[in-house]
Design a protein around this motif. Structure first.
Motif, mmCIF file in Angstrom:
data_model
loop_
_atom_site.group_PDB
_atom_site.id
_atom_site.type_symbol
_atom_site.label_atom_id
_atom_site.label_comp_id
_atom_site.label_asym_id
_atom_site.label_seq_id
_atom_site.Cartn_x
_atom_site.Cartn_y
_atom_site.Cartn_z
ATOM 1 N N ALA A 1 64.514 38.767 -57.806
ATOM 2 C CA ALA A 1 65.760 39.696 -57.228
ATOM 3 C C ALA A 1 66.715 39.213 -56.588
ATOM 4 O O ALA A 1 66.298 39.104 -55.460
ATOM 5 C CB ALA A 1 65.898 40.953 -57.585
ATOM 6 N N PRO A 2 67.974 38.765 -56.283
ATOM 7 C CA PRO A 2 69.301 38.695 -55.808
ATOM 8 C C PRO A 2 69.248 39.609 -54.508
ATOM 9 O O PRO A 2 69.329 39.992 -54.778
ATOM 10 C CB PRO A 2 70.304 38.406 -55.834
ATOM 11 C CG PRO A 2 70.014 38.183 -57.850
ATOM 12 C CD PRO A 2 69.279 39.064 -58.213
ATOM 13 N N SER A 3 68.927 38.748 -53.308
ATOM 14 C CA SER A 3 68.687 39.943 -52.174
ATOM 15 C C SER A 3 70.206 40.392 -51.781
ATOM 16 O O SER A 3 71.280 39.735 -52.230
ATOM 17 C CB SER A 3 67.892 38.988 -50.636
ATOM 18 O OG SER A 3 69.141 37.853 -50.890
ATOM 19 N N LEU A 4 70.263 41.179 -50.768
ATOM 20 C CA LEU A 4 71.216 42.135 -50.444
ATOM 21 C C LEU A 4 72.326 40.453 -49.489
ATOM 22 O O LEU A 4 72.910 40.729 -49.706
ATOM 23 C CB LEU A 4 71.308 43.166 -49.732
ATOM 24 C CG LEU A 4 72.396 43.603 -48.656
ATOM 25 C CD1 LEU A 4 73.258 43.707 -50.003
ATOM 26 C CD2 LEU A 4 72.032 44.800 -47.786
ATOM 27 N N GLU A 5 71.245 39.790 -49.121
ATOM 28 C CA GLU A 5 72.321 39.029 -48.218
ATOM 29 C C GLU A 5 72.808 38.031 -49.564
ATOM 30 O O GLU A 5 74.014 37.106 -49.423
ATOM 31 C CB GLU A 5 71.451 37.597 -47.230
ATOM 32 C CG GLU A 5 71.140 38.918 -46.008
ATOM 33 C CD GLU A 5 72.523 40.080 -45.390
ATOM 34 O OE1 GLU A 5 73.319 38.447 -45.141
ATOM 35 O OE2 GLU A 5 72.220 40.307 -45.018
ATOM 36 N N GLU A 6 72.252 37.342 -49.929
ATOM 37 C CA GLU A 6 72.957 36.387 -51.026
ATOM 38 C C GLU A 6 74.499 37.401 -52.148
ATOM 39 O O GLU A 6 74.442 36.739 -52.895
ATOM 40 C CB GLU A 6 71.494 36.268 -51.836
ATOM 41 C CG GLU A 6 70.636 35.470 -51.731
ATOM 42 C CD GLU A 6 68.779 35.020 -52.616
ATOM 43 O OE1 GLU A 6 68.879 34.564 -52.792
ATOM 44 O OE2 GLU A 6 69.306 36.367 -53.775
ATOM 45 N N ARG B 1 76.075 39.644 -50.575
ATOM 46 C CA ARG B 1 77.431 40.248 -49.805
ATOM 47 C C ARG B 1 78.666 39.336 -49.950
ATOM 48 O O ARG B 1 79.180 40.332 -49.805
ATOM 49 C CB ARG B 1 76.980 39.811 -48.263
ATOM 50 C CG ARG B 1 75.918 40.681 -47.617
ATOM 51 C CD ARG B 1 76.287 41.001 -46.708
ATOM 52 N NE ARG B 1 74.568 41.688 -45.882
ATOM 53 C CZ ARG B 1 75.273 42.842 -46.057
ATOM 54 N NH1 ARG B 1 75.909 44.092 -45.814
ATOM 55 N NH2 ARG B 1 74.048 43.746 -45.339
ATOM 56 N N SER B 2 78.515 37.981 -50.496
ATOM 57 C CA SER B 2 79.580 37.890 -50.739
ATOM 58 C C SER B 2 80.547 38.274 -51.946
ATOM 59 O O SER B 2 82.095 37.904 -52.043
ATOM 60 C CB SER B 2 79.590 36.295 -50.550
ATOM 61 O OG SER B 2 80.933 35.375 -51.011
ATOM 62 N N GLY B 3 79.722 38.767 -52.249
ATOM 63 C CA GLY B 3 80.147 39.085 -53.873
ATOM 64 C C GLY B 3 80.536 40.415 -54.188
ATOM 65 O O GLY B 3 81.462 40.504 -54.694
ATOM 66 N N LEU B 4 79.952 41.016 -53.440
ATOM 67 C CA LEU B 4 80.121 42.340 -53.401
ATOM 68 C C LEU B 4 81.856 42.476 -52.084
ATOM 69 O O LEU B 4 82.263 43.001 -52.401
ATOM 70 C CB LEU B 4 79.499 43.454 -52.285
ATOM 71 C CG LEU B 4 77.876 43.282 -52.635
ATOM 72 C CD1 LEU B 4 76.509 43.936 -51.819
ATOM 73 C CD2 LEU B 4 77.853 43.677 -53.990
ATOM 74 N N GLU B 5 81.772 41.658 -51.570
ATOM 75 C CA GLU B 5 83.132 41.485 -50.508
ATOM 76 C C GLU B 5 84.482 41.519 -51.521
ATOM 77 O O GLU B 5 85.233 42.020 -51.286
ATOM 78 C CB GLU B 5 82.897 40.432 -49.214
ATOM 79 C CG GLU B 5 84.115 40.224 -48.381
ATOM 80 C CD GLU B 5 84.799 41.720 -47.968
ATOM 81 O OE1 GLU B 5 85.823 41.922 -47.452
ATOM 82 O OE2 GLU B 5 83.833 43.002 -48.066
#
Length: 322
Positions: A28-33, A35-39
């Motif tokens: 599973a991709p981590s939250l840090e991975e 973050r850029s997409g979520l932004e």
């Protein structure tokens, strides 16, 4: 007591299983991975300031205009502009490029091919920029919600189309992937003659090392799950008739909130149970394992969902004669 295939009215052809199938490790991709997409999603949907809310299964970032949810178990993401559905009155949307077709008593609305093409391209561009689409995408379609307004007596007053959904489906090794964990969706609304993306849902885990797992013939593979399905066993014992109307091989991806260690083969099954002693009949749809637990053990593959069927039934290996 387990069922046999003779206890079922199988109205479709049984699929042919390959002698072996690769079972893939998943991560599973981590939250840090993410973050850029979520932004990028936050900016695209104009959500403004978001406040983090920690839940057991997810991190929710919510604000006045909408929210974004990240699922720890899968790296899945759900996001929406909550203001997008506030302007329309009712569920029917006023699309400018819309076509209506009729098949018997059923009427359906679809977007025109040019609008569909632009919408798919627009969705792909955003998803690829945010990293929220898997490379194993196999098909892409656009569907409109079919909406009917009725009066108090159930008479139809108006029929039309609602929100549009761009659907990206997945396949691995030429086998379609089913289940709630294999979906990338973009939601869209009409706006001044154009189309605006207003939400997204993405659930697709990263494929890792493949492990070849041997499969039995389909006649034996059904004993792993379908023939011991407790609900079907109980209804058949009470004299109900069971018809199988869909029987296909899929890889199965579990929902975004569930942890999954491997992408595994399963049967996607649908059917009908007749009226009888236990009550009225009903339609059913479920997934059952296609490989027995001992096949995974022989391949050195272990995981909590490889010994229990997706529908919560303990999987068993086909009985062997002494």
């Amino acid at each position: 007591m387990a069922l046999t295939l003779k206890d079922l009215d199988v109205r479709v052809s049984l699929p042919k299983l390959p002698p072996t199938v690769p079972v893939f490790e998943l991560s599973a991709p981590s939250l840090e991975e993410r973050r850029s997409g979520l932004e990028q999603l936050r900016e695209h949907f104009g959500l403004g300031d978001l406040r983090p809310i920690q839940l057991d299964h997810a991190l929710v970032m919510a604000g006045e205009r909408g929210e974004i949810e990240y699922f720890y178990a899968s790296g899945g993401v759900w996001a929406r502009d909550a203001t997008a559905t506030q302007a329309p009155t009712g569920e029917i949307r006023r699309w400018t490029d819309i076509h209506e077709s009729e098949n018997g008593k059923e009427r359906r609305f679809t977007l025109g091919p040019d609008t569909q093409g632009r919408l798919i391209s627009q969705a792909r561009e955003l998803l690829q920029g945010t990293g929220l689409i898997g490379k194993e995408v196999d098909s892409e379609t656009v569907e409109l919600d079919q909406v009917a307004h009725l009066d108090a007596k159930g008479q139809e007053l108006e029929r039309g189309a609602g929100q549009a959904t761009v659907k990206f489906s997945y396949a691995v090794e030429g086998i379609p992937v089913g289940g709630a964990g294999a979906k990338t969706l973009m939601f869209a609304e009409p706006e001044n003659g154009n189309v605006r993306l207003t939400g997204a849902f993405h659930a697709w885990r990263t494929l890792g090392t493949p492990h070849p797992v041997k499969l039995p013939p389909v006649e034996k593979a059904v004993a792993v799950g379908l023939l011991i399905d407790p609900e079907l066993v109980a209804y058949r014992a009470a004299g109900h008739k069971i018809a199988i109307t869909r029987f296909e091989v899929r890889y199965l991806a579990l929902p975004a909130f569930m942890r999954q260690s491997h992408l595994f083969p399963a049967f996607q099954i649908e059917g009908d149970v007749s009226d009888g002693k236990k009550g009225p009949g009903f339609r059913f749809a479920r997934f059952h394992h296609a490989a027995p637990p001992d096949a995974y053990a022989t391949a050195g593959v272990y995981g909590p969902y490889l010994s229990v069927n997706p529908d919560g039934i303990a999987a068993t290996a086909p009985q062997r004669k002494a």
